[in-house]
Scaffold this motif. Structure first.
Motif, PDB file in Angstrom:
ATOM      1  N   PHE A  96     122.910  73.402  29.903  1.00 23.93           N
ATOM      2  CA  PHE A  96     123.690  72.862  28.791  1.00 23.93           C
ATOM      3  C   PHE A  96     124.642  71.756  29.243  1.00 23.93           C
ATOM      4  O   PHE A  96     124.630  70.646  28.712  1.00 23.93           O
ATOM      5  CB  PHE A  96     124.472  73.997  28.128  1.00 23.93           C
ATOM      6  CG  PHE A  96     125.220  73.593  26.888  1.00 23.93           C
ATOM      7  CD1 PHE A  96     124.580  73.545  25.660  1.00 23.93           C
ATOM      8  CD2 PHE A  96     126.566  73.265  26.945  1.00 23.93           C
ATOM      9  CE1 PHE A  96     125.276  73.181  24.514  1.00 23.93           C
ATOM     10  CE2 PHE A  96     127.261  72.906  25.814  1.00 23.93           C
ATOM     11  CZ  PHE A  96     126.619  72.857  24.595  1.00 23.93           C
ATOM     12  N   PHE A  97     125.496  72.053  30.230  1.00 19.11           N
ATOM     13  CA  PHE A  97     126.465  71.065  30.686  1.00 19.11           C
ATOM     14  C   PHE A  97     125.798  69.923  31.439  1.00 19.11           C
ATOM     15  O   PHE A  97     126.169  68.754  31.298  1.00 19.11           O
ATOM     16  CB  PHE A  97     127.527  71.713  31.580  1.00 19.11           C
ATOM     17  CG  PHE A  97     128.433  72.666  30.847  1.00 19.11           C
ATOM     18  CD1 PHE A  97     128.829  72.422  29.543  1.00 19.11           C
ATOM     19  CD2 PHE A  97     128.906  73.809  31.470  1.00 19.11           C
ATOM     20  CE1 PHE A  97     129.661  73.289  28.864  1.00 19.11           C
ATOM     21  CE2 PHE A  97     129.749  74.691  30.807  1.00 19.11           C
ATOM     22  CZ  PHE A  97     130.128  74.431  29.495  1.00 19.11           C
ATOM     23  N   VAL A 164     133.063  70.619  23.157  1.00 19.40           N
ATOM     24  CA  VAL A 164     132.647  72.004  23.391  1.00 19.40           C
ATOM     25  C   VAL A 164     133.566  72.681  24.396  1.00 19.40           C
ATOM     26  O   VAL A 164     134.088  72.031  25.315  1.00 19.40           O
ATOM     27  CB  VAL A 164     131.186  72.096  23.889  1.00 19.40           C
ATOM     28  CG1 VAL A 164     130.231  71.541  22.854  1.00 19.40           C
ATOM     29  CG2 VAL A 164     131.023  71.378  25.216  1.00 19.40           C
ATOM     30  N   PRO A 165     133.791  73.980  24.256  1.00 14.20           N
ATOM     31  CA  PRO A 165     134.623  74.715  25.211  1.00 14.20           C
ATOM     32  C   PRO A 165     134.002  74.701  26.605  1.00 14.20           C
ATOM     33  O   PRO A 165     132.794  74.531  26.761  1.00 14.20           O
ATOM     34  CB  PRO A 165     134.630  76.145  24.641  1.00 14.20           C
ATOM     35  CG  PRO A 165     134.202  76.013  23.227  1.00 14.20           C
ATOM     36  CD  PRO A 165     133.282  74.838  23.178  1.00 14.20           C
ATOM     37  N   LEU A 166     134.835  74.866  27.613  1.00 15.61           N
ATOM     38  CA  LEU A 166     134.435  75.006  29.014  1.00 15.61           C
ATOM     39  C   LEU A 166     133.991  73.711  29.684  1.00 15.61           C
ATOM     40  O   LEU A 166     133.871  73.658  30.903  1.00 15.61           O
ATOM     41  CB  LEU A 166     133.324  76.055  29.178  1.00 15.61           C
ATOM     42  CG  LEU A 166     133.635  77.473  28.733  1.00 15.61           C
ATOM     43  CD1 LEU A 166     132.386  78.349  28.834  1.00 15.61           C
ATOM     44  CD2 LEU A 166     134.754  78.083  29.564  1.00 15.61           C
ATOM     45  N   PHE A 167     133.742  72.660  28.891  1.00 18.03           N
ATOM     46  CA  PHE A 167     133.235  71.442  29.507  1.00 18.03           C
ATOM     47  C   PHE A 167     134.295  70.764  30.365  1.00 18.03           C
ATOM     48  O   PHE A 167     133.981  70.105  31.360  1.00 18.03           O
ATOM     49  CB  PHE A 167     132.716  70.463  28.454  1.00 18.03           C
ATOM     50  CG  PHE A 167     131.883  69.350  29.031  1.00 18.03           C
ATOM     51  CD1 PHE A 167     130.609  69.594  29.504  1.00 18.03           C
ATOM     52  CD2 PHE A 167     132.380  68.047  29.116  1.00 18.03           C
ATOM     53  CE1 PHE A 167     129.835  68.583  30.051  1.00 18.03           C
ATOM     54  CE2 PHE A 167     131.618  67.029  29.667  1.00 18.03           C
ATOM     55  CZ  PHE A 167     130.343  67.288  30.133  1.00 18.03           C
ATOM     56  N   LEU A 198     128.221  69.754  42.364  1.00 15.44           N
ATOM     57  CA  LEU A 198     128.429  69.407  40.967  1.00 15.44           C
ATOM     58  C   LEU A 198     128.300  70.586  40.027  1.00 15.44           C
ATOM     59  O   LEU A 198     129.072  70.734  39.085  1.00 15.44           O
ATOM     60  CB  LEU A 198     127.414  68.330  40.557  1.00 15.44           C
ATOM     61  CG  LEU A 198     127.463  67.854  39.104  1.00 15.44           C
ATOM     62  CD1 LEU A 198     128.823  67.268  38.805  1.00 15.44           C
ATOM     63  CD2 LEU A 198     126.381  66.832  38.849  1.00 15.44           C
ATOM     64  N   PHE A 199     127.326  71.444  40.264  1.00 13.35           N
ATOM     65  CA  PHE A 199     127.069  72.522  39.318  1.00 13.35           C
ATOM     66  C   PHE A 199     127.630  73.862  39.783  1.00 13.35           C
ATOM     67  O   PHE A 199     127.383  74.893  39.170  1.00 13.35           O
ATOM     68  CB  PHE A 199     125.564  72.638  39.072  1.00 13.35           C
ATOM     69  CG  PHE A 199     124.958  71.318  38.729  1.00 13.35           C
ATOM     70  CD1 PHE A 199     125.468  70.577  37.685  1.00 13.35           C
ATOM     71  CD2 PHE A 199     123.915  70.801  39.459  1.00 13.35           C
ATOM     72  CE1 PHE A 199     124.928  69.343  37.369  1.00 13.35           C
ATOM     73  CE2 PHE A 199     123.373  69.561  39.150  1.00 13.35           C
ATOM     74  CZ  PHE A 199     123.877  68.830  38.097  1.00 13.35           C
ATOM     75  N   ASN A 200     128.381  73.854  40.878  1.00 17.38           N
ATOM     76  CA  ASN A 200     128.952  75.099  41.384  1.00 17.38           C
ATOM     77  C   ASN A 200     130.400  75.211  40.940  1.00 17.38           C
ATOM     78  O   ASN A 200     131.318  75.016  41.710  1.00 17.38           O
ATOM     79  CB  ASN A 200     128.857  75.136  42.913  1.00 17.38           C
ATOM     80  CG  ASN A 200     129.309  76.460  43.468  1.00 17.38           C
ATOM     81  OD1 ASN A 200     129.336  77.448  42.760  1.00 17.38           O
ATOM     82  ND2 ASN A 200     129.681  76.477  44.735  1.00 17.38           N
ATOM     83  N   THR A 201     130.605  75.499  39.660  1.00 19.46           N
ATOM     84  CA  THR A 201     131.954  75.470  39.095  1.00 19.46           C
ATOM     85  C   THR A 201     132.551  76.848  38.883  1.00 19.46           C
ATOM     86  O   THR A 201     133.684  76.967  38.444  1.00 19.46           O
ATOM     87  CB  THR A 201     131.943  74.758  37.722  1.00 19.46           C
ATOM     88  OG1 THR A 201     131.174  75.539  36.812  1.00 19.46           O
ATOM     89  CG2 THR A 201     131.349  73.384  37.825  1.00 19.46           C
TER      90      THR A 201
END
Length: 244
Positions: A96-97, A164-167, A198-201
């Motif tokens: 999604f993100f 959107v939330p969390l973004f 980048l995607f390890n948030t």
């Protein structure tokens, strides 16, 4: 006739915005499928999901799905929600993100990274420009493009927030801060840089909703406050499919 045709065409291609659900509707969206399967959910677990997702419809479905699959018994607990959150965040980061992020140009990514540094909620556009070391008029075109893409919106003149939330947490934790520190890069004068992580948030989202018990300490939960559209919507829940 021409006037009527134009009006009809405008109505035909006019899509209502769906923001956060009212709390009662969000609860119903989660409780409905659970009860239909003869299962239950702890109040603390339900409240935690509402807080984490900010009652955003897509996220409610994602958390409901993952919490259902994680639970080993007919009672979904706050600990199950903790585990489901880890799973849901990873899925959002990878799909999604990431899809939303990849739609944007380097200059748009840097603007979003600067906006994210202010945290959740609504922020002044001038402050974002200051963070980038540029004038508001200089970043205006980039901001307008992001609004047209549905990445951000302006609740009132001069204000900006993510749609959107969390973004904001995704941008703040997963994207290199170097994206927002060099004004020259906003206009594409230098190549964009991306963080290896980048995607390890998950590790960046450390706040735990107060409703989770002390033993549930998800490293991936962040309490966010993003203004969403208050337009009433009809939400039909879909059953959560438990993986076999």
């Amino acid at each position: 006739m021409a006037g009527e045709s134009k009006s009809y065409a405008e109505r035909l291609f006019k899509y209502p915005k769906i923001g956060a659900l009212e709390e009662k509707d969000a609860r119903a969206a989660l409780l409905g499928p659970i009860r239909e399967e003869g299962a239950r959910i702890e109040e603390a677990a339900l409240t935690a999901i509402l807080e984490i997702t900010e009652r955003y419809p897509y996220f409610l479905q994602q958390w409901g799905h993952d919490a259902w699959n994680v639970a080993e018994h007919d009672m979904i607990t706050a600990v199950d929600v903790e585990a489901a959150t880890e799973i849901a965040i990873r899925k959002l980061d990878d799909n999604f993100f990431r899809v939303r992020f990849d739609r944007c140009t380097p200059s748009e990514k840097r603007y979003m990274r600067a906006l994210a540094e202010f945290g959740p909620g609504t922020h002044r556009s001038g402050d974002v420009a200051d963070r980038l070391g540029l004038k508001t008029t200089s970043v205006g075109p980039v901001r307008n493009k992001l609004i047209r893409k549905g990445m951000i919106y302006s609740p009132q003149h001069g204000d900006t927030a993510f749609t959107v939330p969390l973004f904001d947490a995704y941008m703040r934790c997963g994207v290199s801060s170097r994206l927002s520190t060099d004004p020259g890069r906003l206009h594409g004068k230098r190549p964009a840089e991306r963080s290896a992580g980048l995607f390890n948030t998950i590790r960046c989202r450390a706040k735990r909703p107060a409703h989770l018990p002390a033993r549930a300490t998800p490293s991936s939960i962040s309490r966010l406050a993003v203004s969403m559209s208050s337009q009433p919507v009809t939400f039909t829940h879909l059953p959560f499919s438990r993986s076999l």
